[in-house]
Write a protein that holds these residues in place. Structure first.
Motif, PDB file in Angstrom:
ATOM      1  N   ALA A 105       1.021  -1.252   0.216  1.00 53.99           N
ATOM      2  CA  ALA A 105      -0.271   0.212  -0.259  1.00 53.99           C
ATOM      3  C   ALA A 105       0.399   1.286  -0.305  1.00 53.99           C
ATOM      4  N   LEU A 106       2.008   0.582   0.405  1.00 52.39           N
ATOM      5  CA  LEU A 106       3.022   2.506   0.098  1.00 52.39           C
ATOM      6  C   LEU A 106       3.446   2.503  -0.894  1.00 52.39           C
ATOM      7  N   LEU A 107       4.310   1.533  -1.285  1.00 49.41           N
ATOM      8  CA  LEU A 107       5.643   1.764  -2.544  1.00 49.41           C
ATOM      9  C   LEU A 107       4.870   1.131  -3.510  1.00 49.41           C
ATOM     10  N   ARG A 109       1.441  -0.315  -6.640  1.00 54.62           N
ATOM     11  CA  ARG A 109       0.767   0.600  -7.802  1.00 54.62           C
ATOM     12  C   ARG A 109      -0.518   1.394  -6.391  1.00 54.62           C
ATOM     13  N   GLY A 110      -0.232   2.290  -6.884  1.00 52.36           N
ATOM     14  CA  GLY A 110      -1.718   2.551  -6.453  1.00 52.36           C
ATOM     15  C   GLY A 110      -1.288   3.133  -5.383  1.00 52.36           C
ATOM     16  N   GLY A 111      -0.032   3.219  -4.776  1.00 49.90           N
ATOM     17  CA  GLY A 111       0.172   3.496  -3.435  1.00 49.90           C
ATOM     18  C   GLY A 111       0.278   4.679  -2.826  1.00 49.90           C
ATOM     19  N   LEU A 112       0.992   4.990  -2.123  1.00 54.75           N
ATOM     20  CA  LEU A 112       1.001   5.954  -1.598  1.00 54.75           C
ATOM     21  C   LEU A 112       2.459   7.204  -2.173  1.00 54.75           C
ATOM     22  N   LEU A 113       3.809   6.362  -2.520  1.00 56.72           N
ATOM     23  CA  LEU A 113       4.387   6.840  -3.385  1.00 56.72           C
ATOM     24  C   LEU A 113       4.349   7.359  -4.228  1.00 56.72           C
ATOM     25  N   ASP A 114       3.456   6.122  -5.422  1.00 61.03           N
ATOM     26  CA  ASP A 114       3.170   6.476  -6.764  1.00 61.03           C
ATOM     27  C   ASP A 114       1.756   7.252  -6.319  1.00 61.03           C
TER      28      ASP A 114
END
Length: 537
Positions: A105-107, A109-114
């Motif tokens: 969820a962080l790194l 696809r569609g995560g925070l960094l993304d």
């Protein structure tokens, strides 16, 4: 000792031996040449190298990031310290599937960094390394910090009076005293990362594979039992060596002299340097631990119509899973709770009897028995799960269709934790109290009820809590034996992540959040009832 030995013989030694036998034995003869055939393959060599390399790098990174935290928790007193101590321990009891999902969820696809910078790192080795640091941060903080809090600070102060600088005094006096604890923590981190499965399975993709992941691939996908058997034996030998080294470091740590009450060594930070160190540790906890967990919760609430509980409501429907499950995914919550409670009872009975036997006997037989209890930590859980399928399928142990199969596999992992928690407390009970009660006419059962039980009641509760948390998150063996109509939470999360679509992804985040909350609550309860606050866990 009879009950624990029988339990391990039937539900551990027999399934593992069957897998190894099927892989290395053919036409009534053992084929040891398969070791050379398998280990000489370039793809297997790459797996062995990556497994060792990532474990070593993960261990070094964890030490570098966590040692300042160990010092802060050992030496500083500040508001909210006990709560923060519990927070940094939450990742240690989280299932690896949840850890992998949080970093996805962080790194991913569609995560925070993304979303913020268009950067994805979920299929890079850095995602795996960061997730391992997240998972093992508490191991260093509590193992090293537990000893650091008991070291007499006057030893380092005496060195400074004699002319040593702050760094020289720490290097020459404190670090050698901490050496056994640092070595023990490093070995435990190396062990956990060497046998990593859930994190690498979710974050590594097809590019990265540890021994545990490769054993799963060879058994579940390729049905190549000879290769799986060889890799199982290699992992068992490596983990056995790590556990032997760890036992030696623990014995060294127990001989450290000049220990004091931890309450005498803590103080409020003073000076800009100490406040800066405290702020740095708090920032590390925020970015490394709270941020991934916070993003996991946020993604579970970020539905197609905006923030809400859409994904949680979808867990009640079979149709919403797109055919992934035969039952609503929410059933996995109740399945996991029932399985974990049953596994906890089994682990308490088997582990409690084992701890009592170790308390009352001595000698080589008992040392061998103690080592037997640790073996489930050294053998691939994937091998155990697959072994259950091919061995427990005939009367009188035809259990493949029985729900009890999952709790039995989970209890194998819970027993070592029960033994390690209860054994020190049982050994601390003065034997003369038992003898006095017996002289006064008490039966052995009443001696246990009136003397031992009141003293170990809290240890039993702590052991039950650890067994419950470990059982709840067991994934390696359960992925083989959990029935499609009775999935567990980790298995359900892995299945949802393996299917495309935002709905499946959101439901995986929601189930992971539920699992995280249950494990975190269990840990916070343990923090309130555990008996010794000067040690590790």
């Amino acid at each position: 000792m009879a009950v624990p030995v029988a339990f391990f013989a039937v539900f551990f030694a027999y399934p593992v031996a069957a897998i190894v036998g099927r892989g290395l034995k053919a036409d009534g003869a053992w084929h040891w040449g398969r070791f050379e055939d398998v280990l000489s393959r370039p793809d297997i060599g790459q797996v062995l190298w990556f497994t060792t390399w990532q474990a070593a790098v993960s261990t070094v990174l964890t030490l570098l990031i966590a040692l300042p935290g160990a010092y802060v928790f050992a030496r500083f007193e500040f508001p909210g310290k006990q709560l923060l101590r519990a927070v940094v321990t939450v990742p240690f009891v989280l299932p690896t599937v949840v850890v992998g999902t949080a970093f996805l969820a962080l790194l991913g696809r569609g995560g925070l960094l993304d979303e913020l910078w268009g950067v994805r790192a979920d299929t890079t080795v850095w995602a795996i390394l960061l997730a391992h640091v997240f998972f093992n941060y508490a191991v260093v903080v509590r193992t090293v910090g537990g000893l650091w809090a008991q070291l007499d600070p006057r030893q380092e102060e005496a060195a400074r009076v004699l002319g040593a600088g702050r760094l020289a005094a720490w290097w020459r006096v404190t670090l050698p005293a901490l050496g056994p604890a640092v070595a023990a923590a490093a070995l435990m981190v190396f062990l956990f990362t060497f046998t990593s499965f859930g994190i690498v399975q979710i974050l590594g993709g097809p590019a990265y594979s540890t021994l545990e992941v490769e054993i799963y691939r060879q058994t579940a996908q390729l049905l190549d039992l000879p290769t799986a058997a060889v890799l199982t034996m290699v992992q068992f030998a490596a983990v056995g060596a790590i556990l032997a080294l760890h036992a030696w470091t623990v014995r060294r740590r127990e001989t450290v002299l000049r220990l004091v009450d931890p309450a005498q060594t803590v103080r409020r930070p003073h000076g800009g340097g100490q406040w800066a160190l405290l702020a740095g540790v708090l920032g590390t906890v925020l970015l490394l631990i709270l941020l991934p967990l916070g993003v996991l919760i946020e993604r579970s609430l970020d539905g197609p119509a905006g923030y809400g509980f859409d994904y949680y409501r979808a867990l009640r429907s079979v149709e919403a899973s797109g055919g992934t499950f035969l039952v609503p995914p929410l059933e996995a919550v109740w399945n996991s709770l029932r399985y974990a409670l049953t596994a906890t009872v089994i682990a308490l009975v088997v582990g409690g009897l084992a701890a009592a036997a170790l308390t009352r006997r001595a000698g080589r037989l008992v040392r061998g028995f103690d080592a037997l209890l640790m073996l489930p930590l050294g053998v691939s859980a994937v091998t155990v799960g697959f072994g259950f399928l091919i061995t427990l399928d005939k009367p009188p142990l035809d259990l493949r269709a029985s729900w009890i199969l999952v709790p039995l596999a989970q209890a194998l992992v819970g027993v070592p934790f029960v033994v390690r928690v209860m054994l020190p407390v049982l050994r601390a009970v003065d034997g003369r109290l038992r003898e006095a009660a017996a002289v006064l006419g008490a039966s052995p059962s009443r001696v246990w009820r009136e003397v031992d039980l009141p003293m170990v009641r809290r240890a039993v509760l702590v052991a039950a809590g650890f067994a419950f948390a470990v059982s709840l998150g067991e994934f390696g063996a359960t992925v083989f034996i959990a029935r499609p109509d009775r999935p567990t939470l980790p298995v359900a999360v892995a299945r949802l992540l393996g299917r495309p679509g935002d709905l499946n992804y959101g439901q995986a985040m929601a189930l992971s959040t539920v699992l995280m909350v249950v494990c975190a609550v269990s840990l916070l309860v343990l923090e309130r009832i555990r008996t010794d606050r000067s040690g590790e866990f």
